[in-house]
Write a protein that holds these residues in place. Structure first.
Motif, PDB file in Angstrom:
ATOM      1  N   HIS A  31     -27.778 -11.551 -18.249  1.00  0.00           N
ATOM      2  CA  HIS A  31     -27.716 -11.133 -16.844  1.00  0.00           C
ATOM      3  C   HIS A  31     -26.310 -10.702 -16.428  1.00  0.00           C
ATOM      4  O   HIS A  31     -25.885 -10.926 -15.290  1.00  0.00           O
ATOM      5  CB  HIS A  31     -28.214 -12.263 -15.919  1.00  0.00           C
ATOM      6  N   LEU A  32     -25.607 -10.059 -17.340  1.00  0.00           N
ATOM      7  CA  LEU A  32     -24.252  -9.598 -17.043  1.00  0.00           C
ATOM      8  C   LEU A  32     -24.178  -8.084 -16.827  1.00  0.00           C
ATOM      9  O   LEU A  32     -23.129  -7.572 -16.451  1.00  0.00           O
ATOM     10  CB  LEU A  32     -23.295  -9.989 -18.177  1.00  0.00           C
ATOM     11  N   ALA A  33     -25.264  -7.373 -17.105  1.00  0.00           N
ATOM     12  CA  ALA A  33     -25.263  -5.925 -16.902  1.00  0.00           C
ATOM     13  C   ALA A  33     -25.403  -5.606 -15.414  1.00  0.00           C
ATOM     14  O   ALA A  33     -25.762  -6.479 -14.615  1.00  0.00           O
ATOM     15  CB  ALA A  33     -26.397  -5.277 -17.688  1.00  0.00           C
ATOM     16  N   GLU A  34     -25.124  -4.364 -15.057  1.00  0.00           N
ATOM     17  CA  GLU A  34     -25.224  -3.927 -13.665  1.00  0.00           C
ATOM     18  C   GLU A  34     -26.216  -2.774 -13.579  1.00  0.00           C
ATOM     19  O   GLU A  34     -26.067  -1.755 -14.267  1.00  0.00           O
ATOM     20  CB  GLU A  34     -23.848  -3.516 -13.138  1.00  0.00           C
ATOM     21  N   HIS A  35     -27.217  -2.929 -12.742  1.00  0.00           N
ATOM     22  CA  HIS A  35     -28.319  -1.960 -12.696  1.00  0.00           C
ATOM     23  C   HIS A  35     -27.849  -0.566 -12.306  1.00  0.00           C
ATOM     24  O   HIS A  35     -28.389   0.428 -12.785  1.00  0.00           O
ATOM     25  CB  HIS A  35     -29.403  -2.464 -11.749  1.00  0.00           C
ATOM     26  N   VAL A  36     -26.844  -0.482 -11.449  1.00  0.00           N
ATOM     27  CA  VAL A  36     -26.394   0.847 -11.035  1.00  0.00           C
ATOM     28  C   VAL A  36     -25.764   1.593 -12.202  1.00  0.00           C
ATOM     29  O   VAL A  36     -25.927   2.812 -12.342  1.00  0.00           O
ATOM     30  CB  VAL A  36     -25.421   0.734  -9.837  1.00  0.00           C
ATOM     31  N   TRP A  37     -25.064   0.869 -13.083  1.00  0.00           N
ATOM     32  CA  TRP A  37     -24.493   1.507 -14.271  1.00  0.00           C
ATOM     33  C   TRP A  37     -25.586   1.867 -15.268  1.00  0.00           C
ATOM     34  O   TRP A  37     -25.526   2.923 -15.912  1.00  0.00           O
ATOM     35  CB  TRP A  37     -23.463   0.582 -14.931  1.00  0.00           C
TER      36      TRP A  37
END
Length: 553
Positions: A81-87
């Motif tokens: 859960h460290l990724a960013e959805h906008v990226w």
């Protein structure tokens, strides 16, 4: 031209270091922004690096909201859960556009029975040959076999050029630039994984020497599975394999989702064998067409991997299949050091993968997307700072370049000492505090010794010394970060902390040379992003008019 000091001299708006997919896309994108570009590769642009000799998946998803949402969440939990959805959305859209651009350039995407192009994979040789052609067609200058040794800065601290060596002539060269892009790939510690012989962390060291920060370096313990007789670590085909002990009995759990760990544990005490004996005849035919280099070592030995057992090995691929790398501070892939940008495996992939990735797919999408954005960002920066490009250039390189010490050090010995700390799975697969601390004591002492001594002088010896120094620096960042993450998250596994800790859902930044530091950074929640300085429409017009896929805000 040559200067009074005998060095070959060049000048460009943007210098790209590295000729893999990220570097090639960066060069193409910067040229589309009107920048003059030099691309310098340690090897030969188009044939060196991890992508060139292999097939790779591509994170290519049609712009359907449901499919995109499914793609974003596919590895989100696996990555801690460290990724960013906008990226992730930015990369999915830019990859979609870039894949269509590849098709327009003539990349031979296969078609299904209905005649629909299948753009979810790329063959490295064809892909990189096409990208080299497009880099040259765009008007960028390619310096093959010209490893960069250090960044150059002006008296304000802006990165303003590079210094390197032409390997064929042993001639030193300098390039003045308005901005520099690090696209040197990850660090695989010379583990003999296919295509990774040039991936020694050079760009990470050069960037850290001018003050850039890193992120996610604890996510660096990726090991590629392959035959012991081969450098190929593309492991898809092992989904059809059975793993055996030497006596021919199957290894329990080796073919499961946790199989890599089972194999790592077993290899510490005895050999492990594999046979791709679950593939039917149709699958075998597909395999030989999809990854012909997988079979070359077997064919040379007259060994049939579908019916005969062979020894397997795990090769450390470090940050090549890990997610750690240079920290990016905005959507243009800037590093925070004025004039310095990063792309591909040299930049952290936590933004789209969190703490876990693997071969191809997300990595390939990140390379083409981040390279594209870095090229545009670097070109814009260079245009905005033209007035400062005539300042005197200062050396930024440190260990491996200094010649003031009385004692000399052997780069090959340094490499062996670093490998002894990072190669063994008992130290680096699932980590333990006491072993990390033991390794860091030795690695820190080795760094201190190198800083007080001089390497072998000149030519290829200097290139090797910088590779050794880069691998040493990378090992210290990754182990210091691993020690600071007191939990198991993504591929960062700790024996003392088997579970994820909700209080540690943050990134770990690291940096420093003589004194390595770490600190947490919060994961940003979803925000709207735009290409700096332009509206989406203006970015579209500027790039589409030159026949290049548009930047996606």
């Amino acid at each position: 031209m040559s200067g009074a000091d005998g060095q070959q001299r060049y000048e460009a708006d943007v210098v790209v270091i590295g000729g893999g997919p990220a570097g090639a896309w960066a060069a193409i994108s910067a040229r589309a922004r009107g920048a003059s570009v030099i691309l310098a590769d340690k090897g030969f642009c188009g044939t060196s690096g991890a992508t060139a000799p292999s097939g790779t998946g591509l994170w290519y998803v049609p712009p359907d909201p449901a499919q995109r949402e499914h793609a974003r969440f596919g590895r989100y939990a696996m990555g801690g859960h460290l990724a960013e959805h906008v990226w992730m959305e930015r990369v999915l859209e830019q990859t979609w556009q870039n894949a269509h651009q590849l098709a327009e350039w003539g990349y031979p995407f296969p078609e299904d029975a209905s005649g629909v192009a299948q753009r979810t994979s790329l063959q490295g040789p064809e892909y990189m040959r096409l990208l080299r052609k497009q880099v040259k067609s765009a008007g960028a200058r390619i310096l093959d076999h010209s490893p960069v040794l250090e960044l150059l800065v002006d008296d304000t601290g802006h990165v303003a050029g590079v210094r390197g060596l032409h390997s064929d002539t042993q001639e030193s060269w300098v390039a003045r630039a308005g901005a520099v892009i690090i696209a040197t790939g990850g660090c695989a510690f010379l583990s003999r994984a296919l295509g990774c012989n040039v991936l020694t962390g050079d760009g990470l060291l050069m960037a850290a020497e001018v003050g850039a920060e890193l992120s996610g370096m604890e996510f660096s313990n990726a090991y590629g599975l392959g035959a012991a007789i081969s450098s190929v670590t593309k492991s898809l085909f092992y989904n059809w394999a059975t793993f055996y002990y030497e006596d021919g009995t199957p290894v329990p759990g080796a073919g499961s989702s946790r199989g890599r760990g089972v194999i790592a544990e077993t290899l510490r005490t005895q050999p492990v064998y594999a046979c791709v004996d679950k593939a039917d005849e149709q699958t075998q035919t597909w395999m030989r067409g999809a990854q012909p280099n997988f079979f070359l070592p077997f064919d040379r030995l007259g060994l049939d991997p579908f019916t005969q057992r062979f020894k397997v090995a795990l090769r450390l691929e470090g940050t090549v299949r890990g997610t750690g790398g240079l920290r990016l501070v905005d959507e243009s892939c800037a590093t925070g050091v004025p004039g310095l940008y990063a792309a591909g495996d040299a930049a952290t992939r936590e933004l789209i993968c969190g703490g876990f990735t693997g071969g191809g797919s997300h990595n390939a999408a990140w390379a083409c997307s981040s390279g594209f954005w870095a090229g545009a960002g670097a070109a814009d920066f260079s245009h905005q700072h033209r007035a400062s490009t005539r300042r005197p250039l200062l050396h930024a390189g440190t260990v491996g370049l200094n010649t003031t010490g009385l004692r000399r050090w052997d780069a090959e010995q340094v490499i062996r000492e670093v490998q002894a700390e990072v190669w063994p799975t008992e130290r680096n697969w699932t980590r333990r505090a006491d072993l990390l601390e033991e390794s860091l004591i030795r690695l820190d002492a080795l760094w201190a010794r190198l800083g007080q001594s001089a390497p072998a002088e000149g030519g290829r010896a200097t290139v090797r010394a910088r590779e050794a120094a880069a691998m040493l620096a990378t090992s210290r960042w990754m182990y210091r970060s691993a020690l600071a993450r007191k939990e198991s998250r993504g591929m960062a596994r700790r024996q003392e902390y088997r579970e994820a800790d909700a209080a540690q859902r943050h990134r770990l930044l690291s940096g420093g040379l003589d004194e390595v530091w770490t600190r947490p950074e919060a994961v940003r929640e979803a925000v709207q992003v735009e290409l700096p300085g332009q509206t989406q429409g203006a970015a579209h017009d500027a790039l589409q008019s030159q026949g290049v896929a548009r930047a996606i805000a």
